[in-house]
Design a protein around this motif. Sequence first.
Motif, PDB file in Angstrom:
ATOM      1  N   ALA A 194       0.825  -1.214   0.000  1.00  0.00           N
ATOM      2  CA  ALA A 194       0.000   0.000   0.000  1.00  0.00           C
ATOM      3  C   ALA A 194       0.858   1.262   0.000  1.00  0.00           C
ATOM      4  CB  ALA A 194      -0.930  -0.002   1.205  1.00  0.00           C
ATOM      5  N   GLY A 195       2.023   1.216   0.641  1.00  0.00           N
ATOM      6  CA  GLY A 195       2.903   2.385   0.666  1.00  0.00           C
ATOM      7  C   GLY A 195       3.388   2.757  -0.717  1.00  0.00           C
ATOM      8  N   ASP A 196       3.654   1.751  -1.554  1.00  0.00           N
ATOM      9  CA  ASP A 196       4.061   2.012  -2.931  1.00  0.00           C
ATOM     10  C   ASP A 196       2.959   2.732  -3.695  1.00  0.00           C
ATOM     11  OD1 ASP A 196       6.447   0.595  -2.439  1.00  0.00           O
ATOM     12  OD2 ASP A 196       5.536  -1.297  -3.064  1.00  0.00           O
TER      13      ASP A 196
ATOM     14  N   ALA B  85       3.080   6.568  -5.122  1.00  0.00           N
ATOM     15  CA  ALA B  85       2.868   6.878  -6.537  1.00  0.00           C
ATOM     16  C   ALA B  85       1.855   8.012  -6.705  1.00  0.00           C
ATOM     17  CB  ALA B  85       2.402   5.639  -7.293  1.00  0.00           C
ATOM     18  N   GLY B  86       0.841   8.041  -5.851  1.00  0.00           N
ATOM     19  CA  GLY B  86      -0.117   9.142  -5.900  1.00  0.00           C
ATOM     20  C   GLY B  86       0.523  10.471  -5.532  1.00  0.00           C
ATOM     21  N   ALA B  87       1.304  10.483  -4.465  1.00  0.00           N
ATOM     22  CA  ALA B  87       1.998  11.713  -4.061  1.00  0.00           C
ATOM     23  C   ALA B  87       3.024  12.121  -5.109  1.00  0.00           C
ATOM     24  CB  ALA B  87       2.665  11.520  -2.701  1.00  0.00           C
TER      25      ALA B  87
ATOM     26  N   PRO C  20      11.829  -3.149  -3.355  1.00  0.00           N
ATOM     27  CA  PRO C  20      11.438  -1.833  -2.826  1.00  0.00           C
ATOM     28  C   PRO C  20      10.997  -0.915  -3.966  1.00  0.00           C
ATOM     29  CG  PRO C  20      13.816  -1.979  -2.964  1.00  0.00           C
ATOM     30  CD  PRO C  20      13.284  -3.308  -3.411  1.00  0.00           C
ATOM     31  N   TYR C  21       9.777  -1.106  -4.449  1.00  0.00           N
ATOM     32  CA  TYR C  21       9.335  -0.421  -5.667  1.00  0.00           C
ATOM     33  C   TYR C  21       9.270   1.098  -5.500  1.00  0.00           C
ATOM     34  CZ  TYR C  21       7.056   0.263 -10.116  1.00  0.00           C
ATOM     35  OH  TYR C  21       6.774   0.670 -11.401  1.00  0.00           O
TER      36      TYR C  21
END
Length: 167
Positions: A76-78, A82-84, A148-149
């Motif tokens: 979910a952090g990836d 990506a949104g930020a 670590p994408y």
Amino acid sequence: MKADVILLLWLLLVTVYDFRERRVPNWLVLAGAVMALAALAFGIQPLGINWTFALLGAGVGFGFLLLFYAFGLMGAGDVKFAGALGLWVGLSALAPIWIAASLMACIHSVLWLALKRWPCFSRLAFLLVGPSPTFESGAPTRRPRIVPYAAYLALATAAWMVWGRQS
């Protein structure tokens, strides 16, 4: 401090955190999004995009990677990162950044698989995996995050800022 320096520092923090912990904390994603919105509001956006392209970039960045999260292929952090990131770079830069980040992630995965199979290089393979998840009793287990994408997205963005925008 110039906005492009702030963006690069944020990308550096995300890269280091994701490589070390294999996660991107919400506070770091939120800080990047707030800084991107502030840069837009004050007219100091370092890449020269407007609100429309920034919001489209955020929506597409989040929405596209949300599909990978839904299938359990990404954390979910990836997705949130990506949104930020889309707020900073806009819609048009996302494709080359995704391609470069995906190539780096592919190389990471192939290297991990190759090293894991050779007994003399198994310690190197262990370094590519990152920290082992800690499990509490009764907590659901999760798959280890090998790639670590978000870090690769951040590195691809930094490279794009230096070489990709010069045309």
